[in-house]
Write a protein that holds these residues in place. Structure first.
Motif, PDB file in Angstrom:
ATOM      1  N   THR B  62      -3.263   7.445 -33.465  1.00  0.00           N
ATOM      2  CA  THR B  62      -4.508   7.959 -33.651  1.00  0.00           C
ATOM      3  C   THR B  62      -5.149   8.695 -32.579  1.00  0.00           C
ATOM      4  OG1 THR B  62      -4.893   5.666 -34.795  1.00  0.00           O
ATOM      5  CG2 THR B  62      -6.939   6.938 -34.068  1.00  0.00           C
ATOM      6  N   VAL B  63      -5.686   9.919 -32.919  1.00  0.00           N
ATOM      7  CA  VAL B  63      -6.357  10.663 -31.914  1.00  0.00           C
ATOM      8  C   VAL B  63      -7.908  10.566 -32.251  1.00  0.00           C
ATOM      9  CG1 VAL B  63      -6.513  13.070 -31.068  1.00  0.00           C
ATOM     10  CG2 VAL B  63      -4.308  12.003 -31.497  1.00  0.00           C
ATOM     11  N   ALA B  64      -8.687  10.268 -31.101  1.00  0.00           N
ATOM     12  CA  ALA B  64     -10.259  10.323 -31.191  1.00  0.00           C
ATOM     13  C   ALA B  64     -10.766  11.673 -30.430  1.00  0.00           C
ATOM     14  CB  ALA B  64     -10.678   9.140 -30.450  1.00  0.00           C
ATOM     15  N   THR B  65     -11.816  12.464 -31.053  1.00  0.00           N
ATOM     16  CA  THR B  65     -12.287  13.621 -30.562  1.00  0.00           C
ATOM     17  C   THR B  65     -13.882  13.341 -30.739  1.00  0.00           C
ATOM     18  OG1 THR B  65     -12.392  15.851 -30.579  1.00  0.00           O
ATOM     19  CG2 THR B  65     -12.081  14.916 -32.681  1.00  0.00           C
ATOM     20  N   GLY B  66     -14.534  14.293 -30.341  1.00  0.00           N
ATOM     21  CA  GLY B  66     -16.232  14.629 -30.144  1.00  0.00           C
ATOM     22  C   GLY B  66     -16.620  13.870 -29.173  1.00  0.00           C
ATOM     23  N   TYR B  70     -14.669   8.753 -26.212  1.00  0.00           N
ATOM     24  CA  TYR B  70     -14.061   7.946 -25.165  1.00  0.00           C
ATOM     25  C   TYR B  70     -14.618   6.225 -25.381  1.00  0.00           C
ATOM     26  CZ  TYR B  70     -12.478  11.686 -22.158  1.00  0.00           C
ATOM     27  OH  TYR B  70     -11.648  12.775 -21.793  1.00  0.00           O
ATOM     28  N   ARG B  71     -15.340   6.409 -26.397  1.00  0.00           N
ATOM     29  CA  ARG B  71     -15.897   5.182 -26.934  1.00  0.00           C
ATOM     30  C   ARG B  71     -15.236   4.656 -27.817  1.00  0.00           C
ATOM     31  NH1 ARG B  71     -21.456   4.611 -25.490  1.00  0.00           N
ATOM     32  NH2 ARG B  71     -22.124   6.087 -23.776  1.00  0.00           N
ATOM     33  N   VAL B  72     -13.937   5.216 -28.217  1.00  0.00           N
ATOM     34  CA  VAL B  72     -13.340   5.072 -29.442  1.00  0.00           C
ATOM     35  C   VAL B  72     -12.099   3.833 -28.639  1.00  0.00           C
ATOM     36  CG1 VAL B  72     -11.530   5.653 -31.321  1.00  0.00           C
ATOM     37  CG2 VAL B  72     -13.582   6.841 -30.800  1.00  0.00           C
ATOM     38  N   THR B  73     -12.239   2.655 -28.779  1.00  0.00           N
ATOM     39  CA  THR B  73     -11.528   1.742 -28.194  1.00  0.00           C
ATOM     40  C   THR B  73     -10.013   1.545 -28.518  1.00  0.00           C
ATOM     41  OG1 THR B  73     -12.642  -0.052 -29.805  1.00  0.00           O
ATOM     42  CG2 THR B  73     -13.626   0.251 -27.481  1.00  0.00           C
ATOM     43  N   PHE B  74      -9.926   1.933 -29.992  1.00  0.00           N
ATOM     44  CA  PHE B  74      -8.407   1.833 -30.476  1.00  0.00           C
ATOM     45  C   PHE B  74      -7.875   3.149 -30.518  1.00  0.00           C
ATOM     46  CE2 PHE B  74     -10.094   4.019 -34.074  1.00  0.00           C
ATOM     47  CZ  PHE B  74     -11.498   3.844 -34.289  1.00  0.00           C
ATOM     48  N   GLY B  75      -8.366   4.194 -30.003  1.00  0.00           N
ATOM     49  CA  GLY B  75      -7.432   5.545 -29.969  1.00  0.00           C
ATOM     50  C   GLY B  75      -6.403   5.539 -29.322  1.00  0.00           C
ATOM     51  N   ASP B  76      -5.234   6.272 -29.412  1.00  0.00           N
ATOM     52  CA  ASP B  76      -4.135   6.418 -28.445  1.00  0.00           C
ATOM     53  C   ASP B  76      -4.542   7.525 -27.648  1.00  0.00           C
ATOM     54  OD1 ASP B  76      -2.905   4.372 -29.689  1.00  0.00           O
ATOM     55  OD2 ASP B  76      -2.472   5.661 -31.427  1.00  0.00           O
ATOM     56  N   LEU B  77      -5.150   8.538 -28.278  1.00  0.00           N
ATOM     57  CA  LEU B  77      -5.435   9.700 -27.208  1.00  0.00           C
ATOM     58  C   LEU B  77      -6.716  10.395 -27.472  1.00  0.00           C
ATOM     59  CD1 LEU B  77      -3.486  11.621 -25.308  1.00  0.00           C
ATOM     60  CD2 LEU B  77      -2.966  12.729 -27.438  1.00  0.00           C
ATOM     61  N   GLN B  78      -7.260  10.899 -26.573  1.00  0.00           N
ATOM     62  CA  GLN B  78      -8.454  11.781 -26.728  1.00  0.00           C
ATOM     63  C   GLN B  78      -8.099  13.220 -26.509  1.00  0.00           C
ATOM     64  OE1 GLN B  78      -8.942   9.153 -24.229  1.00  0.00           O
ATOM     65  NE2 GLN B  78      -9.447   7.691 -25.914  1.00  0.00           N
ATOM     66  N   VAL B  79      -8.777  14.069 -27.517  1.00  0.00           N
ATOM     67  CA  VAL B  79      -8.460  15.416 -27.265  1.00  0.00           C
ATOM     68  C   VAL B  79     -10.158  15.876 -27.680  1.00  0.00           C
ATOM     69  CG1 VAL B  79      -7.606  17.425 -28.495  1.00  0.00           C
ATOM     70  CG2 VAL B  79      -6.296  15.181 -28.573  1.00  0.00           C
ATOM     71  N   THR B  80     -10.319  17.002 -26.856  1.00  0.00           N
ATOM     72  CA  THR B  80     -11.560  17.618 -26.977  1.00  0.00           C
ATOM     73  C   THR B  80     -11.831  18.187 -28.304  1.00  0.00           C
ATOM     74  OG1 THR B  80     -11.085  19.959 -26.531  1.00  0.00           O
ATOM     75  CG2 THR B  80     -11.616  18.388 -24.759  1.00  0.00           C
ATOM     76  N   GLU B  81     -13.048  18.134 -28.840  1.00  0.00           N
ATOM     77  CA  GLU B  81     -13.468  18.726 -30.291  1.00  0.00           C
ATOM     78  C   GLU B  81     -13.120  20.105 -30.306  1.00  0.00           C
ATOM     79  OE1 GLU B  81     -15.672  17.387 -28.189  1.00  0.00           O
ATOM     80  OE2 GLU B  81     -17.575  17.999 -28.422  1.00  0.00           O
ATOM     81  N   ALA B 266      -1.432   6.115 -24.699  1.00  0.00           N
ATOM     82  CA  ALA B 266      -1.226   7.051 -23.472  1.00  0.00           C
ATOM     83  C   ALA B 266      -2.607   7.708 -23.394  1.00  0.00           C
ATOM     84  CB  ALA B 266      -0.050   7.912 -23.644  1.00  0.00           C
ATOM     85  N   ALA B 267      -3.503   7.361 -22.563  1.00  0.00           N
ATOM     86  CA  ALA B 267      -5.015   7.757 -22.789  1.00  0.00           C
ATOM     87  C   ALA B 267      -5.149   8.977 -21.773  1.00  0.00           C
ATOM     88  CB  ALA B 267      -5.922   6.528 -22.431  1.00  0.00           C
ATOM     89  N   THR B 268      -4.506   9.732 -22.294  1.00  0.00           N
ATOM     90  CA  THR B 268      -4.591  11.119 -21.176  1.00  0.00           C
ATOM     91  C   THR B 268      -5.391  12.161 -22.056  1.00  0.00           C
ATOM     92  OG1 THR B 268      -2.491  11.541 -21.578  1.00  0.00           O
ATOM     93  CG2 THR B 268      -3.007  11.089 -19.458  1.00  0.00           C
ATOM     94  N   GLU B 269      -6.325  12.911 -21.573  1.00  0.00           N
ATOM     95  CA  GLU B 269      -6.935  14.071 -22.315  1.00  0.00           C
ATOM     96  C   GLU B 269      -6.042  15.219 -22.469  1.00  0.00           C
ATOM     97  OE1 GLU B 269     -10.829  15.976 -23.022  1.00  0.00           O
ATOM     98  OE2 GLU B 269     -10.247  13.949 -23.106  1.00  0.00           O
ATOM     99  N   VAL B 270      -6.026  15.706 -23.501  1.00  0.00           N
ATOM    100  CA  VAL B 270      -5.493  16.942 -23.663  1.00  0.00           C
ATOM    101  C   VAL B 270      -6.588  17.994 -23.417  1.00  0.00           C
ATOM    102  CG1 VAL B 270      -4.013  18.398 -25.476  1.00  0.00           C
ATOM    103  CG2 VAL B 270      -3.604  15.983 -25.242  1.00  0.00           C
ATOM    104  N   THR B 271      -6.365  18.701 -22.520  1.00  0.00           N
ATOM    105  CA  THR B 271      -7.525  19.949 -22.597  1.00  0.00           C
ATOM    106  C   THR B 271      -6.846  21.187 -23.220  1.00  0.00           C
ATOM    107  OG1 THR B 271      -6.323  20.319 -20.330  1.00  0.00           O
ATOM    108  CG2 THR B 271      -8.288  19.221 -20.313  1.00  0.00           C
TER     109      THR B 271
END
Lengths: 321, 272
Positions: B62-66, B70-81, B266-271
């Motif tokens: 699961t990837v979270a964006t928007g 960072y409020r998405v507790t269950f996301g595997d990764l955050q990517v910028t919108e 792996a909670a690293t931000e993809v820039t």
């Protein structure tokens, strides 16, 4: 000042949010005040405020010698004798109360002004923000509305803050989301309110700096009734703020308009001229009111009817004092 | 290899999509973000799964964006919108070189390189003028739901010029125009025009190179599409799923990770 004991002059300040009125007698004493929401029909609000004013004074409209208007709706009042920009009104009212003041801050509902004046109360410089709600009363009002507070509650409420929350958004709309997030993360409403006050006072002092920040300082507008805002501004300025006496803070512009109206009426009468009753022929505006204002064209352009709009649809009648 | 999810938690609405292993849409959901972004993210995820008829265990990545990623507790990764909108837009319209995303609280213009990568972007995130919030103000002042605004604006015959920049003041300007007898459709068209002009100048800041793909919730607004095409003097790609473009892009990033055999946390931000 004059020998006519029955001279009454009304100053009406039609602002974007509130319409304020002050009645002065020949001796420059305040005989009555009135205040209402401007709503979206400023002319109607001015009419109603004028009626409130004369009835608060125990008079009738026929007793009023002269009417001077100010504020963004100053041209919308058919019964006026003259209209004066609010910068001139604030300057003269302030120098009358406090001869040592050189910088005036006026926080209005939809704009904010910093005015530098000289020892005679002439406007030397001013900066105005009326393009963006950040830094105006609207910012605080919006925050308060979200927290379920009335504007009168803001000050006392914020004074209870223990750990002010930072509001980092410039835009009043985005600040609202920030407020919601703060609330959701359990921050106390008084800490959020105090954060909003800190943000607004920071912007206000920035504007004052742009006109030179010369002491002494005074505050005009409805914020004079907000002790938390006054304290926050004084802390940022590192100096006290002079507040117009007798609850005249919010009425400062109207008071200045009445003062100038009184001067003009006295001079007309001393010259043996007759003044038509309010609603009669409109007197031509004496050019000299604006000769000291360098950027007066900008000021009147931004305050011209039709360019900015009243923000509150409701017309709640409120009276002062 | 099962399914992947993308969750886009915006300032105004949360969007969720589930894709199958071929990148086909298996389910989606949309809901308004109210007080709490974390619960909004959980709710939209649950609804997306329900829409797809899946269980949480069926989701490999699961990837979270928007704004609220960072409020998405269950996301595997955050990517910028920015990355996600670009990815989603290029997936549907491969010739996209410019993406315009008008969201509830910010507007982004993104320039895309020849291989679909983000080259540059400009963002309006300091001021609500020219964002969906401007329409929100209209919706509030006219007491009319957002989806009705575009169609009504299209019926304008004498559009009113909106002079205020600030969204807060625009709300009162609308009330003033209505009080003076202007028709709601003419006032609305003025509001749309104000946004379109602002957004067009944002697009010009990154360089107007065709094709242009219009994404975000406001892309569903017919009047805005028509006005932007007019102001930019070019046609726009608009997807029926434009509202979900960020979430779809996020899910496509999730698919990359799932195919690479990555799993979870792996909670690293993809820039960019």
């Amino acid at each position: 000042m004059t020998t006519l004991p029955s001279l009454f002059v009304a100053g009406i300040d039609i602002g974007s949010t509130y319409t304020k009125a002050v009645l002065l007698d020949a001796g420059q004493s305040v005989r009555a005040t009135a205040l209402r929401r401007s709503g979206y029909k400023p002319a109607a609000a001015a009419e109603a405020v004028f009626d409130d004013l004369v009835s608060n004074a125990g008079l009738t409209r026929a007793d009023i010698t002269y009417v001077a208007t100010s504020g963004y709706g100053r041209y919308m009042v058919p019964f006026r004798h003259t209209q004066i920009t609010e910068l001139t009104c604030h300057a003269l009212a302030t120098i009358h109360h406090f001869p040592s003041v050189r910088t005036i801050l006026d926080i209005g509902g939809q704009d904010i002004k910093a005015i530098r004046i000289d020892e005679r109360g002439r406007v030397r410089a001013f900066r105005l923000n009326d393009k963006c709600a950040a830094g105006t009363g609207a910012f605080l009002e919006k925050t308060a509305r979200y927290l379920g507070l009335t504007t009168a509650d803001i000050g006392p409420y914020a004074l209870r803050a223990t750990k002010p929350a930072e509001i980092s958004s410039v835009c009043a709309v985005f600040a609202e989301s920030e407020v919601i997030n703060h609330l959701a993360s359990g921050i106390a409403p008084e800490d959020i309110m105090q954060g909003a006050i800190a943000a607004l006072s920071g912007r206000a002092v920035q504007l004052m700096r742009r006109v030179g920040l010369e002491a002494d300082f005074s505050l005009a507008g409805g914020m004079t009734q907000n002790p938390a805002m006054v304290a926050a501004l004084e802390a940022k300025l590192g100096a006290p703020l002079q507040l117009p006496p007798q609850g005249l803070g919010q009425l400062n512009g109207a008071f200045g308009a009445a003062m100038l109206g009184l001067r003009r009426a006295s001079r007309l009468l001393a010259d043996g001229r007759t003044i038509p009753p309010p609603g009669g022929t409109t007197t031509v505006i004496p050019h000299r009111w604006s000769t000291h204002v360098r950027a007066s064209r900008d000021a009147s352009a931004s305050a011209a009817p039709g360019l900015s709009m009243p923000r509150q649809p409701q017309l709640a009648a409120e009276k002062v004092g | 290899m099962r399914y992947v999810a993308g969750v886009d938690v915006g300032s105004t609405q949360a969007k969720g999509v589930v894709l199958d292993e071929h990148g086909r849409l298996a389910g989606s959901a949309l809901l308004d973000v109210e007080m709490n972004m974390s619960t909004a993210a959980q709710d939209v995820f649950a609804r997306t799964l329900a829409d797809a008829g899946l269980a949480p265990d069926d989701i490999a990545f699961t990837v979270a964006t928007g704004y609220g990623r960072y409020r998405v507790t269950f996301g595997d990764l955050q990517v910028t919108e920015i990355s996600c909108h670009a990815r989603g837009a290029v997936a549907e319209f491969p010739h996209t070189r410019t993406v315009l995303d008008i969201g509830g609280q910010d507007t982004k213009a993104i320039r895309i390189g020849d291989s679909g990568e983000v080259v540059d972007f400009a963002m309006n995130d300091k001021c609500a003028a020219g964002t969906g919030r401007f329409l929100g103000a209209a919706s509030f002042a006219l007491e009319m739901p957002l989806p009705d605004l575009g169609p009504l604006a299209m019926r304008a015959t004498a559009p009113v010029r909106i002079t205020t920049t600030c969204t807060v003041f625009a709300e009162s300007e609308i009330i003033g125009h209505l009080a003076r007898g202007h028709r709601p459709e003419d006032v609305l068209m003025g509001m749309h025009h104000s946004i379109a002009t602002r957004c067009a100048s944002l697009v010009r800041r990154v360089g107007l190179s065709p094709e242009i793909t219009f994404t975000g919730g406001v892309s569903r607004n017919v009047a805005m599409v028509a006005l932007l095409q007019n102001v930019l003097d070019t046609s726009l790609n608009v997807s029926a799923r434009g509202h979900f473009m960020g979430a779809i892009g996020a899910a496509l990033f999730a698919l990359d990770h799932a195919r690479a055999g990555h799993t979870g946390s792996a909670a690293t931000e993809v820039t960019l």
